[in-house]
Design an enzyme around this catalytic site. Structure first.
Site, PDB file in Angstrom:
ATOM      1  N   SER A   1       0.798  -1.227   0.000  1.00 33.16           N
ATOM      2  CA  SER A   1       0.000   0.000   0.000  1.00 33.16           C
ATOM      3  C   SER A   1       0.829   1.275   0.000  1.00 33.16           C
ATOM      4  O   SER A   1       0.293   2.356  -0.226  1.00 33.16           O
ATOM      5  CB  SER A   1      -0.933   0.013   1.206  1.00 33.16           C
ATOM      6  OG  SER A   1      -1.812  -1.089   1.106  1.00 33.16           O
TER       7      SER A   1
ATOM      8  N   CYS B   1      -7.602   2.375   1.593  1.00 35.26           N
ATOM      9  CA  CYS B   1      -8.682   1.651   0.920  1.00 35.26           C
ATOM     10  C   CYS B   1      -8.195   1.080  -0.409  1.00 35.26           C
ATOM     11  O   CYS B   1      -7.698   1.797  -1.268  1.00 35.26           O
ATOM     12  CB  CYS B   1      -9.841   2.617   0.675  1.00 35.26           C
ATOM     13  SG  CYS B   1     -11.102   1.934  -0.403  1.00 35.26           S
TER      14      CYS B   1
ATOM     15  N   HIS C   1     -15.010   0.141   3.124  1.00 34.71           N
ATOM     16  CA  HIS C   1     -14.824   1.391   3.845  1.00 34.71           C
ATOM     17  C   HIS C   1     -15.956   2.383   3.629  1.00 34.71           C
ATOM     18  O   HIS C   1     -15.959   3.445   4.204  1.00 34.71           O
ATOM     19  CB  HIS C   1     -13.525   2.063   3.392  1.00 34.71           C
ATOM     20  CG  HIS C   1     -12.291   1.297   3.763  1.00 34.71           C
ATOM     21  ND1 HIS C   1     -11.737   0.333   2.947  1.00 34.71           N
ATOM     22  CD2 HIS C   1     -11.501   1.345   4.860  1.00 34.71           C
ATOM     23  CE1 HIS C   1     -10.663  -0.156   3.517  1.00 34.71           C
ATOM     24  NE2 HIS C   1     -10.490   0.433   4.680  1.00 34.71           N
TER      25      HIS C   1
ATOM     26  N   ASP D   1     -10.806  -6.020  -0.837  1.00 30.14           N
ATOM     27  CA  ASP D   1     -10.208  -4.978  -0.010  1.00 30.14           C
ATOM     28  C   ASP D   1      -9.702  -5.669   1.251  1.00 30.14           C
ATOM     29  O   ASP D   1     -10.212  -6.719   1.632  1.00 30.14           O
ATOM     30  CB  ASP D   1     -11.242  -3.913   0.358  1.00 30.14           C
ATOM     31  CG  ASP D   1     -10.591  -2.663   0.901  1.00 30.14           C
ATOM     32  OD1 ASP D   1     -10.493  -1.690   0.127  1.00 30.14           O
ATOM     33  OD2 ASP D   1     -10.164  -2.665   2.075  1.00 30.14           O
TER      34      ASP D   1
END
Lengths: 627, 373
Positions: free
Chosen positions: A321, A377, A364, A358
């Site tokens: 991420s 996210c 989210h 996710d």
């Protein structure tokens, strides 16, 4: 008189004068012949005797290697005396008897001795057969030296890393020059047996550290022992280096990794100076710099943890991420979204026949770009990737320095992979699949980066898009003159990203720590900003209540900087197979940053000419030196 | 024209001798380098093989200098001199990282030594100058050429490369001598140089590097042996002397084989040869060099114009000076100044530059028959 006539007249005069040149050269050649007759015929017997009893020999005097300090003048590497055993093949009368005797006396390995003696090169060149003898062994050899023709014990300097394994990857280690290195040596300063840097700063800055060898001409008697020194040309010691690292931060970074494999890098984003660079598992540079048996080498090279690999510059991992920083910048710059555009996250992203999940089951909810970074996210960025396409992603990743060398002054830097259809065609001969773009959007799939690239990337974001080449060397003290030369920061360019985009990114990165995935990095006295990452090391997912074997677990990332409003330090943490970036990596960065802030003021002493502690003249007189 | 020049049938008796002498000296050089380096360092391309590669490059340079009309080559003299000056500056800059003397520009795996080419270009420039200069006046005949030489000389001394610097002065002196200074001008030169000598010596001595002073001091007084430099000279004399009349045979030179002799493949290659081939071999080699100089002299005598004669004289001075000083220094009658032995010492730049110069000489010879076209 015609023009031609003048030419002819001048030519005739030239020819007359040429005769003078001719006579002069003839006389000189005659003189040479006479001199050579004198040397070779008249005095020939005298010189023949001289050549037969020629027992003078030139011995190379190794220079002392330059010392290495940290930014505050703390000694990192010096030289200590060591007894080394040399054998000169020319002087050995009976090789096997000698080997037997040496084995009896100090337990030498006969095979090693034979191999060393068989090395190519002049027979007059002493071979370093064994280094690091104990005082007792050296004394034993010395007392038997009359039975050991050709054997010499020399007290030489041995590289010593004062803090042991600390900063091992960054300092590197030294060793005897290899035939390939000799071959590539343009300086002509190296010779067989020279000690040169083999990795790390020792290798990168070998030309400063190595110094210049001297020469001693000695007279030896029939058994090769020195009787008299004819002349000496002293060796010149190498230059001393001041690195950019702060040993206190370095030690902390290494302690934070502890027994886990991984890397931590801290740098000053405003100059590119590396403050700490730790990689685990580690090797012992003192051991590597001494005599190593082939078996010991094999042990190190085949070790499953690959301790010789500097994970900070050579470890290539999916960024996970942390890659969303690049994705968010790309999405905003290409106007794929504007800051208020919202995407609904329901916990998954359907693409073709596959559902891309996710990390948060259930999703989210409505996310704008800022919130998507804060909560990391996945669905938001899957969507961005789908809209932008892999080429745009690759272009922005490249702009952020991924897929390129950062140019750090350490050898063998790797560059990771920024995948694109062209890359895949070239590397694997396959066509790019649209689904691979979706994986790449969250830093998975083919994307790989090195920790130093990520430290450089987050530093660039911290420094308002202006980037500097990461560097380790702060200053060189030239040994010959004592002059201290500081090295300037090397600008690498500026991100072509609008200031508003960077401002939004920085705001979101601060939010990650205050209210997002990295709340464990929240400090009570310094505002930290950063981004977590959890990089899949394998495609396997654990079932409920199940735990994967460690080597298949995710890598934890955290890239950060502080203080959030006026950054002075950027930190990248990667811990292999430790799971979530928020829990396994972020706390480490927090501790490092807090310590950094507490250590302030941290301006290095060498920058201040008023401070006597490290003025060049005093530095030259430090007692650790062994010239 | 080119076809005519490269036509083998046109090689006359004189030219066969000229080419033969060159080939023989080159071969002896390769043999000597082979003799002392054949046993060392497996893995690298051996030095004698590298030398042969350089000789191939040298042949190409020889051919280039042969086919183009030397008047055309001379027209390029000043631009070439400009390039050489730039390269000499580059050497100083590139060389900054390494300490001590820096004479080479690294180009990939090779190292290029501009000062070797500078000598040949100086010959071109001075010949070109004198061919067109007014025939009277000591400023035009003496001072201006010195000013032309000065920047190159200073850059070379700055490296520092004493050997090439002396070569520069030798080429200048020889060309002044040959091109002719009227007696009055020569008188002024002699007188002023005598008067200026003490000052010049002070300036010269002061500008020398420690190791150069050491070399000169060890030459004047061998007992002065601080850095062990007298050691090299002594080892070289032992090598030559112990060769005696017939030599120790190929690979038999203990001095050179056992590495008592430093730089056996470069500056001291003559000592290696002398040790292994003895005085008889040395006489043969001297005869070859002498033959080369005499054949070159013949070319100079028979040159069809002033430019040709001056070019030939300059090349003769350049090569002759190197031969005499190199052999002289190995034999201990000149200081050790670091000048390679033409066509024999290992080194690409020197080989290529020397062969280019010899190609130019043959060029001058070939064109004397085609005076007016």
């Amino acid at each position: 008189m015609s023009e031609l006539g003048i030419q002819q007249e001048e030519l005739q005069e030239l020819q007359r004068r040429l005769t003078i040149l001719k006579i002069g050269l003839c006389l000189l050649m005659g003189l040479l012949a006479l001199r050579l007759w004198y040397l070779q015929v008249r005095e020939g017997i005298y010189y023949r005797d001289l050549s037969q009893t020629n027992r003078t020999r030139a011995v190379i005097l190794e220079p002392a290697r330059g010392l290495i300090y940290d930014r505050n003048g703390i000694l990192l590497a010096n030289n200590v005396p060591s007894f080394n055993l040399y054998i000169t093949p020319e002087d050995v009368k009976d090789r096997e008897a000698l080997i037997t005797r040496l084995t009896e006396l100090i337990g030498l390995d006969g095979a090693v001795v034979r191999k060393k003696l068989a090395q190519a090169g002049s027979k007059l060149m002493p071979r370093n057969v064994k280094g690091g003898l104990s005082l007792r062994q050296a004394a034993l050899i010395e007392s038997h030296r009359l039975d050991l023709p050709g054997v010499v014990i020399r007290a030489e300097s041995q590289r010593n890393y004062v803090h042991g394994q600390e900063a091992a990857h960054l300092l590197g280690y030294v060793g005897e020059v290899s035939p390939e290195q000799l071959d590539r040596d343009e300086s002509q300063e190296l010779h067989q047996g020279s000690i040169v840097g083999q990795d790390g700063a020792e290798r990168a800055y070998d030309r400063f550290l190595r110094g210049r060898a001297g020469q001693k001409v000695v007279e030896v008697h029939a058994r090769g022992h020195e009787i008299r020194t004819v002349s000496v040309k002293k060796p010149e010691a190498g230059d001393d280096l001041y690195l950019t690292i702060d040993v206190r931060l370095q030690k902390l970074a290494e302690d934070l990794l502890g027994e886990e494999a991984g890397a931590i890098i801290a740098l000053d984003p405003t100059t590119g100076e590396i403050l700490a660079l730790a990689s685990r598992p580690v090797f012992d540079p003192n051991r590597l710099s001494r005599e190593m048996t082939p078996k010991q080498w094999e042990e190190i090279v085949q070790n499953e943890g690959h301790p010789l690999t500097n994970r900070a510059t050579q470890g290539q991992y999916p960024p996970g991420s942390t890659f969303k920083i690049v994705m968010a910048a790309a999405a905003l710059e290409t106007k794929t979204v504007d800051p208020s555009t919202k995407v609904r996250c329901t916990g998954g992203f359907q693409f073709g026949r596959r559902l891309y999940r996710d990390w948060k089951a259930g999703g989210h909810g409505l996310m704008d770009v800022n919130q998507a970074i804060v909560d990391s996210c996945d669905v938001f960025f899957y969507t961005m990737g789908r809209l932008m396409g892999i080429e745009t992603i690759a272009a922005f990743a490249g702009q952020f320095g991924l897929g390129h060398e950062t140019g750090i002054d350490l050898p063998f830097e790797r560059i990771g992979i920024v995948p694109s259809p062209a890359w895949k065609q070239k590397a694997r001969g396959e066509v790019w699949l649209p689904g691979e773009t979706i994986s790449a959007s969250i830093g998975q799939g083919y994307v790989t980066v090195t920790p130093i690239q990520m430290a450089h990337l987050i530093g660039t974001v911290a420094n308002h898009g202006v980037s500097f080449r990461p560097r380790l060397l702060r200053a060189v003290v030239e040994r010959a003159t004592g002059r201290l030369q500081e090295l300037p920061a090397v600008p690498r360019g500026r991100l072509e990203v609008k200031p508003e985009t960077l401002a939004l990114l920085r705001d979101a990165l601060a939010g990650v720590v205050t209210k997002g995935t990295a709340q464990r990095a929240k400090s009570s006295f310094v505002a930290i900003a950063g981004k977590t990452g959890t990089a899949q090391a394998s495609a396997l997912r654990p079932g409920p209540g199940e735990l994967l074997p460690k080597k298949l677990r995710d890598h934890a990332w955290f890239v950060s900087y502080a203080p959030a409003d006026k950054p002075r330090i950027a930190v990248a943490v990667l811990v292999e197979h430790m799971g979530h970036g928020g829990s396994a990596a972020a706390p480490l960065a927090k501790q490092l940053i807090e310590t950094f802030v507490k250590l302030a003021p941290r301006e290095p002493l060498i920058a201040d000419p008023e401070t006597p502690a490290l003025s060049p003249t005093v530095a030259l007189a430090l007692p650790e030196r062994h010239d | 024209m080119i076809e005519r020049i490269l036509d083998v049938r046109l090689i006359d008796n004189f030219e066969w001798r000229y080419l033969g002498v060159i080939a023989a000296i080159l071969a002896l050089g390769v043999l000597s380098i082979y003799s002392i380096t054949h046993s060392v360092q497996a893995g690298r391309l051996p030095l004698y093989a590298r030398q042969m590669v350089w000789i191939l490059f040298g042949c190409a340079a020889f051919a280039v200098m042969l086919v183009a009309d030397y008047h055309k080559i001379a027209r390029l003299a000043y631009p070439l001199y400009g390039i050489v000056l730039v390269l000499l500056v580059v050497v100083l800059i590139v060389g900054k990282a390494s300490r001590g003397a820096q004479r080479w520009i690294p180009i990939g795996p090779f190292a290029f030594q501009p000062s070797e080419f500078a000598k040949l270009v100086l010959v071109l420039v001075l010949a070109c100058y004198y061919a067109k200069a007014p025939r009277e006046g000591w400023i035009q005949r003496l001072v201006l050429p010195a000013l032309i030489m000065a920047p190159g000389l200073l850059l070379i001394l700055k490296q520092p490369d004493l050997g090439s610097g002396l070569s520069f002065l030798a080429i200048y002196s020889a060309m002044v001598l040959v091109a002719g200074v009227r007696s009055k001008a020569a008188g002024i030169l002699l007188l002023s140089s005598l008067m200026l000598f003490p000052f010049a010596w002070e300036a010269l001595w002061g500008s020398l590097h420690d190791y150069q002073r050491e070399r000169i001091m060890t030459f004047v007084n061998p007992a002065y042996d601080q850095g062990g430099k007298g050691y090299h000279g002594l080892q070289s004399r032992i090598a030559i002397g112990s060769g005696e009349l017939v030599g120790k045979g190929l690979y038999g030179g203990t001095q050179s084989q056992l590495k008592f002799l430093p730089e056996g493949h470069t500056d001291f290659v003559f000592a290696v040869f002398a040790e292994e081939w003895g005085f008889l071999g040395v006489l043969g080699l001297l005869a070859l060099f002498f033959g080369l100089i005499m054949l070159s002299m013949e070319i100079a005598y028979k040159a069809k114009d002033v430019l040709g004669a001056l070019l030939a004289a300059g090349v003769i001075a350049m090569i002759g000076f190197s031969i005499v000083v190199n052999i002289g220094m190995t034999a201990g009658i000149f200081p050790i100044v670091g000048i390679p032995l033409p066509l024999m010492s290992y080194g690409g730049s020197a080989i290529v530059a020397t062969m280019a110069a010899l190609g130019l000489l043959l060029n001058i010879k070939r064109r004397r028959l085609t005076l007016f076209y």
